[in-house]
Design a protein around this motif. Structure first.
Motif, PDB file in Angstrom:
ATOM      1  N   ASP A  71       3.673   8.071  81.390  1.00  0.00           N
ATOM      2  CA  ASP A  71       4.703   9.028  80.879  1.00  0.00           C
ATOM      3  C   ASP A  71       5.316  10.055  82.181  1.00  0.00           C
ATOM      4  O   ASP A  71       5.988  10.660  81.768  1.00  0.00           O
ATOM      5  N   ALA A  74       9.005   9.729  83.197  1.00  0.00           N
ATOM      6  CA  ALA A  74       9.804  10.125  82.464  1.00  0.00           C
ATOM      7  C   ALA A  74       9.887  11.638  82.406  1.00  0.00           C
ATOM      8  O   ALA A  74      10.860  11.969  82.413  1.00  0.00           O
ATOM      9  N   VAL A  75       8.811  12.220  82.685  1.00  0.00           N
ATOM     10  CA  VAL A  75       8.799  13.657  82.834  1.00  0.00           C
ATOM     11  C   VAL A  75       9.860  14.242  84.253  1.00  0.00           C
ATOM     12  O   VAL A  75      10.312  14.943  84.060  1.00  0.00           O
ATOM     13  N   ALA A  78      13.358  13.497  83.647  1.00  0.00           N
ATOM     14  CA  ALA A  78      14.186  14.543  82.710  1.00  0.00           C
ATOM     15  C   ALA A  78      14.386  15.688  83.423  1.00  0.00           C
ATOM     16  O   ALA A  78      15.287  16.324  83.317  1.00  0.00           O
ATOM     17  N   VAL A  91      11.898  16.047  76.973  1.00  0.00           N
ATOM     18  CA  VAL A  91      11.089  15.057  77.035  1.00  0.00           C
ATOM     19  C   VAL A  91       9.762  15.103  76.261  1.00  0.00           C
ATOM     20  O   VAL A  91       9.320  16.106  75.995  1.00  0.00           O
TER      21      VAL A  91
END
Length: 642
Positions: A71, A74-75, A78, A91
């Motif tokens: 993940d 994705a962080v 964002a 997120v």
């Protein structure tokens, strides 16, 4: 400088309450200084990340290390997106192990800018969303399971909205209607209904929606008609239910294709109808054979009296000819009823086909080409030779009549292995001989095929056929434990396949030697419940010198035997009689007179008589109607046998 007053107790209380609320809600506040990279996390973040407050990270890199590796991208994306377009940061990510249980965190934040518009900080909150994620996952699993159950169901399942547009179309529906779900979703349900039923169906569903009922069978006895994407109709068993979901009413229809069941029901009904007709035909023919026995007997006895010339002789001859033609008709009825007396033998099928080839060529005419394809390992069947020829001739004539302008008639024999699927409860699985008769004629549709073997059913013009030919073939083949298959297409010809149980050996039974119908002085017991038949038989035998005792029933015959003071050479008895059958009588007489020879007479015989009585009692059989000459010949033949 003005002196600052004491703190506002209201504001102080609100701040304390806010901190308490954040702690109770397990919401952690965070503040990222973009200039220094320093990250400030409130103590509430500690429980989210599974560590003590003193262990909380103080920079972005250290925080990212606590995020599950899958993940992290994705962080980062964002945060970059929020800074680039001045958007809210949002997120969701998982906490990296070593936490014992999976934990999900939602990070929501906003960018803070200075008076010049430069981004200086990002502030936000962390929320524990583990329970929500677990619930969402459980919901997805349930949805997948439900979808799997619906998709694996053998019945078609469709859901429609209040406008009757399809919102669910499972795999069985795809196979049933030959249409993919993508093609069906959003389409009106009427697409899969025959046009003549669409209005009534729409009204039915609308009225059902008003009843408030939860489910109901559709159609008369639950059966309706469906329409496949290729335009073919088929019968359906259907039920409908309704439910309100989110304020929207949905109708779910469960459908089952009952085409095969309908076909089997029709076959069973047809079989029962044919059986009833067969019993009627057999009963009529049996009684009629008694009348013909009397007529033929009287004609022959009269001929013996008037000589071989003159007006009387000619009249008697015409009457006898008519009676013989009527006798042939009764044999056809008995063949259809499968109650004809047969004399099966081991029959070489290929040899039998060759033996009638020249006759077939004459019957079908020069405008039709006859082709024989006889398999080398076809083998033998247990079949009455004359009746096999009758079957073949009838099939050939039927093919001829379907080729008015000429064509090709092919007769092919081969060995066939019949499995359970092909047997379909009609045949025993095993090895069979297949006799195939195919033509290039006009063919026939499904409706004609369903009536093909019914007696008196014909598509020919009046006077060109009785409609008995194929019915007789069916009766004879079935009587020999076989079956007939039909394959036909309009304007593309017809193929009829006769399947007969295959035997290992190939042989033909020798023809019995003819015996002159001379008389004798032996004692004969004649048992016949029809008085006229009894009188003709009595006169026929006594005229040749036999000592004949006559009885009208089994019990009366036993009384005569008990009083008889001389040997009883022969019992000549009808099979079907009231009070006591001919078979029962023969058994009783053999018990007291074991040397007595047995001759049965009947218009038809059951399998038990042919296989048990004829074998166990060493009996002979004479088929009705018989002539005095045939009776005398059979009696003399039996009396002279060892």
């Amino acid at each position: 400088m003005a002196k600052r007053g004491p703190p506002d107790p209201v504001h102080s209380m609100n701040a304390e309450q806010l901190v308490g609320a954040l702690r109770l809600a397990r919401v952690g506040v965070w503040d990222l200084d973009l200039a220094t990279g320093k990250l400030t996390l409130s103590p509430e973040n500690a429980s989210l990340f599974g560590m003590a407050p003193a262990e909380l990270p103080d920079d972005l890199a250290s925080l990212t290390a606590l995020v599950y590796f899958a993940d992290r991208e994705a962080v980062s994306r964002a945060l970059e997106e929020a800074l680039r377009i001045d958007a809210l940061l949002s997120v969701e990510f998982r906490i990296a192990p070593p936490l014992a249980l999976e934990r999900w965190v939602a990070s929501e934040g906003t960018v803070v800018r200075d008076t010049a518009g430069r981004a200086v900080r990002v502030v936000g909150v962390h929320l524990d969303i583990t329970e929500r994620k677990v619930a969402e996952r459980a919901l997805r699993e349930n949805e997948r399971r439900l979808a799997g159950v619906i998709d694996s169901a053998m019945d078609a399942i469709l859901s429609v909205d209040e406008e009757q547009r399809i919102v669910l179309f499972n795999g069985a529906a795809e196979r049933m209607f030959r249409c993919t779900a993508n093609e069906a979703l959003g389409e009106p349900l009427e697409r899969f209904l025959p046009e003549r039923f669409r209005t009534s169906h729409f009204e039915y569903v609308r009225d059902f929606g008003r009843t408030g009922g939860t489910n109901r069978r559709m159609g008369r006895l639950g059966t309706v008609s469906g329409l496949r994407s290729d335009g073919t109709e088929f019968p359906l068993e259907a039920s409908i239910s309704q439910a309100e979901i989110g304020g929207e009413k949905l109708y779910t229809v469960i459908l089952r294709d009952v085409s095969e069941r309908k076909r089997l029901e029709e076959e069973l009904l047809h079989s029962r109808k044919m059986d009833a007709i067969g019993r009627l035909a057999g009963g009529i023919a049996h009684d009629f054979n008694n009348f013909l026995t009397v007529i033929l007997g009287c004609c022959e006895l009269a001929q013996e009296s008037v000589g071989s010339s003159g007006t009387a002789h000619a009249a008697i001859l015409q009457a006898r000819t008519a009676a013989e033609r009527a006798s042939n008709l009764t044999q056809q009825l008995l063949a259809f009823a499968r109650k004809q007396a047969i004399e099966p033998r081991i029959l070489d099928v290929n040899s039998s086909v060759r033996s009638v080839e020249s006759m077939l060529r004459r019957l079908i005419g020069e405008h039709i080409q006859l082709e024989l394809e006889l398999g080398p390992d076809t083998g033998a069947a247990h079949f009455d030779g004359g009746q096999f020829e009758q079957v073949l001739v009838n099939l050939a004539l039927n093919a001829r009549d379907a080729m008015h302008g000429g064509g090709r008639l092919r007769i092919r024999t081969r060995r066939a292995e019949v499995d359970g699927e092909r047997a379909r409860g009609v045949l025993e699985p095993g090895s069979y001989i297949e006799l195939e008769v195919s033509d290039t004629g006009i063919g026939m549709g499904r409706e004609v095929q369903t009536h093909l073997f019914e007696p008196f059913f014909t598509t020919k013009e009046r006077g060109r056929g009785t409609g008995l030919g194929l019915a007789i073939c069916h009766g004879l083949v079935t009587q020999h434990r076989g079956a007939i298959e039909v394959e036909s297409v309009p304007q593309a010809g017809t193929t009829l396949r006769v399947l007969l149980p295959r035997l290992g050996g190939v042989a033909t039974a020798p023809e019995p030697a003819r015996v002159d119908p001379v008389g004798g002085d032996e004692t004969i017991l004649l048992v016949e419940d029809d008085v006229h038949v009894r009188e003709v038989a009595l006169a026929s035998l006594r005229s040749r010198g036999y000592d004949v005792l006559a009885a009208s029933s089994g019990p009366d015959a036993l009384e005569l035997v008990r009083a008889l003071d001389r040997p009883l050479d022969l019992l000549f008895t009808d099979v079907v009689m009231g009070r006591m059958s001919g078979t029962e009588l023969a058994v009783e007489i053999r018990r007291v007179r074991p040397a007595t020879k047995i001759l049965f007479a009947s218009g038809y015989t059951e399998v038990a008589l042919r296989e048990q009585a004829l074998t166990d009692l060493g009996a002979a059989f004479l088929r009705k109607p018989y002539t005095p000459e045939a009776l005398r010949r059979k009696v003399r033949e039996l009396l002279d046998s060892l």
